[in-house]
Design a protein around this motif. Structure first.
Motif, PDB file in Angstrom:
ATOM      1  N   GLY A 102       0.822  -1.214   0.000  1.00  0.00           N
ATOM      2  CA  GLY A 102       0.000   0.000   0.000  1.00  0.00           C
ATOM      3  C   GLY A 102       0.848   1.252   0.000  1.00  0.00           C
ATOM      4  O   GLY A 102       2.012   1.238  -0.361  1.00  0.00           O
ATOM      5  N   TRP A 103       0.267   2.355   0.412  1.00  0.00           N
ATOM      6  CA  TRP A 103       0.994   3.615   0.458  1.00  0.00           C
ATOM      7  C   TRP A 103       0.461   4.432   1.622  1.00  0.00           C
ATOM      8  O   TRP A 103      -0.547   4.109   2.227  1.00  0.00           O
ATOM      9  CB  TRP A 103       0.874   4.375  -0.861  1.00  0.00           C
ATOM     10  CG  TRP A 103      -0.492   4.910  -1.153  1.00  0.00           C
ATOM     11  CD1 TRP A 103      -0.963   6.150  -0.870  1.00  0.00           C
ATOM     12  CD2 TRP A 103      -1.585   4.212  -1.762  1.00  0.00           C
ATOM     13  NE1 TRP A 103      -2.264   6.265  -1.274  1.00  0.00           N
ATOM     14  CE2 TRP A 103      -2.670   5.100  -1.825  1.00  0.00           C
ATOM     15  CE3 TRP A 103      -1.749   2.926  -2.267  1.00  0.00           C
ATOM     16  CZ2 TRP A 103      -3.900   4.734  -2.362  1.00  0.00           C
ATOM     17  CZ3 TRP A 103      -2.970   2.579  -2.806  1.00  0.00           C
ATOM     18  CH2 TRP A 103      -4.023   3.481  -2.848  1.00  0.00           C
ATOM     19  N   SER A 104       1.171   5.513   1.931  1.00  0.00           N
ATOM     20  CA  SER A 104       0.782   6.340   3.076  1.00  0.00           C
ATOM     21  C   SER A 104       0.759   7.805   2.690  1.00  0.00           C
ATOM     22  O   SER A 104       1.329   8.216   1.685  1.00  0.00           O
ATOM     23  CB  SER A 104       1.736   6.117   4.244  1.00  0.00           C
ATOM     24  OG  SER A 104       3.015   6.604   3.924  1.00  0.00           O
ATOM     25  N   SER A 105       0.092   8.572   3.527  1.00  0.00           N
ATOM     26  CA  SER A 105      -0.034  10.005   3.339  1.00  0.00           C
ATOM     27  C   SER A 105       0.113  10.647   4.708  1.00  0.00           C
ATOM     28  O   SER A 105      -0.537  10.223   5.663  1.00  0.00           O
ATOM     29  CB  SER A 105      -1.408  10.296   2.738  1.00  0.00           C
ATOM     30  OG  SER A 105      -1.788  11.613   2.977  1.00  0.00           O
ATOM     31  N   THR A 106       0.981  11.650   4.816  1.00  0.00           N
ATOM     32  CA  THR A 106       1.176  12.344   6.092  1.00  0.00           C
ATOM     33  C   THR A 106       0.865  13.821   5.910  1.00  0.00           C
ATOM     34  O   THR A 106       1.362  14.453   4.979  1.00  0.00           O
ATOM     35  CB  THR A 106       2.617  12.168   6.602  1.00  0.00           C
ATOM     36  OG1 THR A 106       2.874  10.777   6.761  1.00  0.00           O
ATOM     37  CG2 THR A 106       2.809  12.871   7.930  1.00  0.00           C
ATOM     38  N   THR A 107       0.040  14.353   6.799  1.00  0.00           N
ATOM     39  CA  THR A 107      -0.359  15.763   6.750  1.00  0.00           C
ATOM     40  C   THR A 107       0.017  16.430   8.059  1.00  0.00           C
ATOM     41  O   THR A 107      -0.268  15.912   9.134  1.00  0.00           O
ATOM     42  CB  THR A 107      -1.875  15.892   6.526  1.00  0.00           C
ATOM     43  OG1 THR A 107      -2.227  15.172   5.357  1.00  0.00           O
ATOM     44  CG2 THR A 107      -2.283  17.343   6.389  1.00  0.00           C
ATOM     45  N   GLU A 108       0.658  17.590   7.957  1.00  0.00           N
ATOM     46  CA  GLU A 108       1.015  18.376   9.138  1.00  0.00           C
ATOM     47  C   GLU A 108      -0.100  19.375   9.425  1.00  0.00           C
ATOM     48  O   GLU A 108      -0.554  20.087   8.533  1.00  0.00           O
ATOM     49  CB  GLU A 108       2.330  19.113   8.891  1.00  0.00           C
ATOM     50  CG  GLU A 108       2.740  20.013  10.035  1.00  0.00           C
ATOM     51  CD  GLU A 108       4.007  20.783   9.722  1.00  0.00           C
ATOM     52  OE1 GLU A 108       4.075  21.957  10.102  1.00  0.00           O
ATOM     53  OE2 GLU A 108       4.915  20.220   9.079  1.00  0.00           O
ATOM     54  N   ILE A 109      -0.520  19.447  10.674  1.00  0.00           N
ATOM     55  CA  ILE A 109      -1.559  20.396  11.087  1.00  0.00           C
ATOM     56  C   ILE A 109      -0.961  21.282  12.172  1.00  0.00           C
ATOM     57  O   ILE A 109      -0.553  20.797  13.230  1.00  0.00           O
ATOM     58  CB  ILE A 109      -2.813  19.663  11.600  1.00  0.00           C
ATOM     59  CG1 ILE A 109      -3.371  18.802  10.466  1.00  0.00           C
ATOM     60  CG2 ILE A 109      -3.845  20.653  12.112  1.00  0.00           C
ATOM     61  CD1 ILE A 109      -4.448  17.868  10.865  1.00  0.00           C
ATOM     62  N   ARG A 110      -0.908  22.587  11.886  1.00  0.00           N
ATOM     63  CA  ARG A 110      -0.294  23.541  12.814  1.00  0.00           C
ATOM     64  C   ARG A 110      -1.331  24.111  13.764  1.00  0.00           C
ATOM     65  O   ARG A 110      -2.450  24.420  13.370  1.00  0.00           O
ATOM     66  CB  ARG A 110       0.375  24.666  12.043  1.00  0.00           C
ATOM     67  CG  ARG A 110       1.503  24.158  11.197  1.00  0.00           C
ATOM     68  CD  ARG A 110       2.146  25.240  10.428  1.00  0.00           C
ATOM     69  NE  ARG A 110       3.191  24.644   9.595  1.00  0.00           N
ATOM     70  CZ  ARG A 110       3.993  25.336   8.854  1.00  0.00           C
ATOM     71  NH1 ARG A 110       3.898  26.633   8.809  1.00  0.00           N
ATOM     72  NH2 ARG A 110       4.903  24.720   8.134  1.00  0.00           N
ATOM     73  N   GLN A 111      -0.953  24.258  15.007  1.00  0.00           N
ATOM     74  CA  GLN A 111      -1.770  24.815  16.084  1.00  0.00           C
ATOM     75  C   GLN A 111      -3.198  24.253  16.074  1.00  0.00           C
ATOM     76  O   GLN A 111      -4.168  24.991  15.936  1.00  0.00           O
ATOM     77  CB  GLN A 111      -1.799  26.334  16.003  1.00  0.00           C
ATOM     78  CG  GLN A 111      -0.435  26.945  16.160  1.00  0.00           C
ATOM     79  CD  GLN A 111      -0.465  28.456  16.103  1.00  0.00           C
ATOM     80  OE1 GLN A 111      -1.436  29.056  15.671  1.00  0.00           O
ATOM     81  NE2 GLN A 111       0.601  29.068  16.556  1.00  0.00           N
ATOM     82  N   PRO A 112      -3.332  22.957  16.244  1.00  0.00           N
ATOM     83  CA  PRO A 112      -4.666  22.355  16.172  1.00  0.00           C
ATOM     84  C   PRO A 112      -5.574  22.753  17.335  1.00  0.00           C
ATOM     85  O   PRO A 112      -6.789  22.786  17.190  1.00  0.00           O
ATOM     86  CB  PRO A 112      -4.371  20.854  16.193  1.00  0.00           C
ATOM     87  CG  PRO A 112      -3.062  20.740  16.898  1.00  0.00           C
ATOM     88  CD  PRO A 112      -2.301  21.976  16.522  1.00  0.00           C
ATOM     89  N   PHE A 113      -4.981  23.076  18.481  1.00  0.00           N
ATOM     90  CA  PHE A 113      -5.794  23.389  19.658  1.00  0.00           C
ATOM     91  C   PHE A 113      -5.779  24.882  19.977  1.00  0.00           C
ATOM     92  O   PHE A 113      -5.837  25.273  21.137  1.00  0.00           O
ATOM     93  CB  PHE A 113      -5.296  22.579  20.857  1.00  0.00           C
ATOM     94  CG  PHE A 113      -5.360  21.100  20.633  1.00  0.00           C
ATOM     95  CD1 PHE A 113      -6.573  20.433  20.640  1.00  0.00           C
ATOM     96  CD2 PHE A 113      -4.209  20.364  20.394  1.00  0.00           C
ATOM     97  CE1 PHE A 113      -6.644  19.069  20.427  1.00  0.00           C
ATOM     98  CE2 PHE A 113      -4.264  19.003  20.181  1.00  0.00           C
ATOM     99  CZ  PHE A 113      -5.487  18.356  20.193  1.00  0.00           C
ATOM    100  N   ALA A 114      -5.728  25.721  18.970  1.00  0.00           N
ATOM    101  CA  ALA A 114      -5.670  27.165  19.184  1.00  0.00           C
ATOM    102  C   ALA A 114      -6.973  27.703  19.785  1.00  0.00           C
ATOM    103  O   ALA A 114      -6.957  28.651  20.557  1.00  0.00           O
ATOM    104  CB  ALA A 114      -5.366  27.882  17.878  1.00  0.00           C
TER     105      ALA A 114
END
Length: 174
Positions: A102-114
């Motif tokens: 299979g394959w993977s996908s990585t997403t960065e999320i900045r300041q999720p709990f702002a």
């Protein structure tokens, strides 16, 4: 006898009769019923980070020019823990129709709990992936620190579909 009157009457009668037949046919077409599929509750994944907990709501793939993966999840900051500056959502896709891992996908999320200690997030990433348009499953891992292998290896290589998340597949109508 006026032939024009009779022809006009016949035309009106034919129009009314044809309309009545069309309306009757339209109203007596059986309804198309879509089979009911029970919704599964969100699947909670094991989280290595003591700071957060999460539940996956939906994983979908959209096949257009580029394949886009969407992972919808609810992330909650555990009480008494500091809010992380970033979160990384890694989604591992695999198919029962493809033999490789299979394959993977990585997403960065900045300041999720702002704004809140509990948030609904949608992580998306575009990539060139997969050939079949059915039969995908996924595993999701959320972390507060990221390296190339910051996830447990058994998540990436586990192809058991009993505890995997079924993926909704979308593609454009042609």
């Amino acid at each position: 006898m006026n032939v024009r009157k009779h022809m006009a009457g016949l035309a009106i009668f034919s129009f009314i009769l044809g309309s009545a037949i069309f309306i009757n046919h339209y109203l007596t077409i059986p309804d198309i019923t879509i089979p009911h599929m029970p919704l599964r509750p969100p699947i909670a994944e094991a989280v290595e980070s003591p700071d957060i907990s999460y539940k996956v709501r939906l994983v979908s793939l959209e096949f257009t020019n580029m394949t886009t993966g969407y992972t919808s999840l609810s992330v909650k900051l555990r009480p008494g823990h500091p809010a992380p500056e970033k979160l990384w959502v890694t989604t591992f896709y695999f198919s029962t129709d493809i033999d490789h891992s299979g394959w993977s996908s990585t997403t960065e999320i900045r300041q999720p709990f702002a704004k809140s200690n509990e948030v609904e997030l949608v992580a998306s990433d575009s990539f060139a992936g997969g050939s079949p348009k059915v039969g995908y499953f996924a595993r999701v891992y959320v972390s507060t620190g990221y390296t190339d292998n910051s996830y447990p290896q058994d998540i990436r290589f586990n192809r058991n579909i009993k505890d995997a998340i079924p993926v909704v597949v979308q593609w454009p109508d042609k």
